[in-house]
Design a protein around this motif. Structure first.
Motif, mmCIF file in Angstrom:
data_model
loop_
_atom_site.group_PDB
_atom_site.id
_atom_site.type_symbol
_atom_site.label_atom_id
_atom_site.label_comp_id
_atom_site.label_asym_id
_atom_site.label_seq_id
_atom_site.Cartn_x
_atom_site.Cartn_y
_atom_site.Cartn_z
ATOM 1 N N PRO A 96 -5.451 28.211 14.313
ATOM 2 C CA PRO A 96 -4.227 27.708 14.941
ATOM 3 C C PRO A 96 -4.519 26.744 16.091
ATOM 4 C CG PRO A 96 -4.138 30.096 14.703
ATOM 5 C CD PRO A 96 -5.525 29.674 14.344
ATOM 6 N N ARG A 97 -3.631 25.778 16.257
ATOM 7 C CA ARG A 97 -3.797 24.734 17.262
ATOM 8 C C ARG A 97 -3.938 25.306 18.667
ATOM 9 N NH1 ARG A 97 0.424 19.991 18.686
ATOM 10 N NH2 ARG A 97 1.161 21.531 20.135
ATOM 11 N N ALA A 98 -3.175 26.310 19.002
ATOM 12 C CA ALA A 98 -3.252 26.892 20.352
ATOM 13 C C ALA A 98 -4.641 27.462 20.629
ATOM 14 C CB ALA A 98 -2.193 27.975 20.515
ATOM 15 N N LYS A 99 -5.226 28.083 19.626
ATOM 16 C CA LYS A 99 -6.558 28.641 19.799
ATOM 17 C C LYS A 99 -7.603 27.533 19.922
ATOM 18 C CE LYS A 99 -9.547 32.256 18.038
ATOM 19 N NZ LYS A 99 -9.727 33.312 17.056
ATOM 20 N N TRP B 26 -8.259 18.293 23.478
ATOM 21 C CA TRP B 26 -7.544 17.194 22.824
ATOM 22 C C TRP B 26 -6.560 17.690 21.782
ATOM 23 C CZ3 TRP B 26 -7.925 16.432 17.589
ATOM 24 C CH2 TRP B 26 -8.954 17.122 16.935
ATOM 25 N N THR B 27 -6.801 18.853 21.205
ATOM 26 C CA THR B 27 -5.913 19.358 20.160
ATOM 27 C C THR B 27 -4.541 19.726 20.705
ATOM 28 O OG1 THR B 27 -6.781 21.607 20.368
ATOM 29 C CG2 THR B 27 -7.818 20.178 18.738
ATOM 30 N N GLY B 28 -4.454 19.958 22.007
ATOM 31 C CA GLY B 28 -3.154 20.240 22.612
ATOM 32 C C GLY B 28 -2.289 19.002 22.749
ATOM 33 N N ARG B 29 -2.871 17.819 22.604
ATOM 34 C CA ARG B 29 -2.132 16.564 22.765
ATOM 35 C C ARG B 29 -1.731 15.914 21.438
ATOM 36 N NH1 ARG B 29 -6.591 15.713 26.274
ATOM 37 N NH2 ARG B 29 -7.415 14.192 24.807
ATOM 38 N N VAL B 30 -2.180 16.476 20.346
ATOM 39 C CA VAL B 30 -1.855 15.883 19.038
ATOM 40 C C VAL B 30 -1.140 16.913 18.184
ATOM 41 C CG1 VAL B 30 -3.799 14.275 19.115
ATOM 42 C CG2 VAL B 30 -4.098 16.493 18.050
ATOM 43 N N GLY B 31 -0.534 16.444 17.137
ATOM 44 C CA GLY B 31 0.214 17.333 16.257
ATOM 45 C C GLY B 31 -0.693 18.193 15.382
ATOM 46 N N ALA B 32 -0.154 19.316 14.966
ATOM 47 C CA ALA B 32 -0.903 20.254 14.118
ATOM 48 C C ALA B 32 -1.283 19.602 12.783
ATOM 49 C CB ALA B 32 -0.096 21.525 13.888
ATOM 50 N N GLN B 33 -0.414 18.764 12.244
ATOM 51 C CA GLN B 33 -0.711 18.117 10.967
ATOM 52 C C GLN B 33 -1.872 17.140 11.091
ATOM 53 O OE1 GLN B 33 0.497 19.181 8.155
ATOM 54 N NE2 GLN B 33 1.720 20.638 9.298
ATOM 55 N N TYR B 34 -1.968 16.472 12.229
ATOM 56 C CA TYR B 34 -3.091 15.564 12.476
ATOM 57 C C TYR B 34 -4.404 16.340 12.488
ATOM 58 C CZ TYR B 34 -6.196 12.315 14.883
ATOM 59 O OH TYR B 34 -7.254 11.529 15.217
#
Length: 125
Positions: A27-30, A39-47
């Protein structure tokens, strides 16, 4: 030299597969909470998932074409594409001040350059 190129491609494939599976299924949050994953907190999950799938495909492209002897030219092409991906990763980590991760990406880039050079040039399949 052929053995060194196989080892380098295998190592790069393992790195790509690990990163790809992580980006695709964690998951993106993790990911955002992990060191280097800010950086994953600044982009969409699909990206992130798309990037993970690209990395999984890179792992396949670094090994499978040569093993099956079906379009083995895809190995150095994949390695060259990995170079471009690592340049993007280094820029992303530079924005976050993650010098340690920039250096790691630089090592991955160097391995990919070695594979691309070797398989495009003197040790092509």
């Amino acid at each position: 030299m052929n053995l060194a190129l196989w080892i380098a491609a295998g190592l790069l494939a393992a790195i790509a597969l690990t990163g790809g599976v992580t980006k695709t299924f964690v998951p993106r949050a993790k990911l955002a909470a992990a060191p280097g994953g800010e950086w994953t907190g600044r982009v969409g999950a699909q990206y992130i998932k798309a990037l993970g799938i690209v990395e999984i495909l890179a792992a396949i492209g670094l090994i499978l074409p040569a093993v099956l002897d079906v379009a083995p030219v895809l190995v150095p092409i994949t390695a060259a594409c990995w170079v471009v991906l690592m340049i993007g990763a280094m820029i992303t980590h530079l924005r976050d001040g993650g010098w340690k991760f920039v250096l790691v990406n630089l090592v991955y880039l160097a391995i990919a350059v070695f594979v691309a050079w070797g398989r495009f040039g003197p040790h092509a399949f």
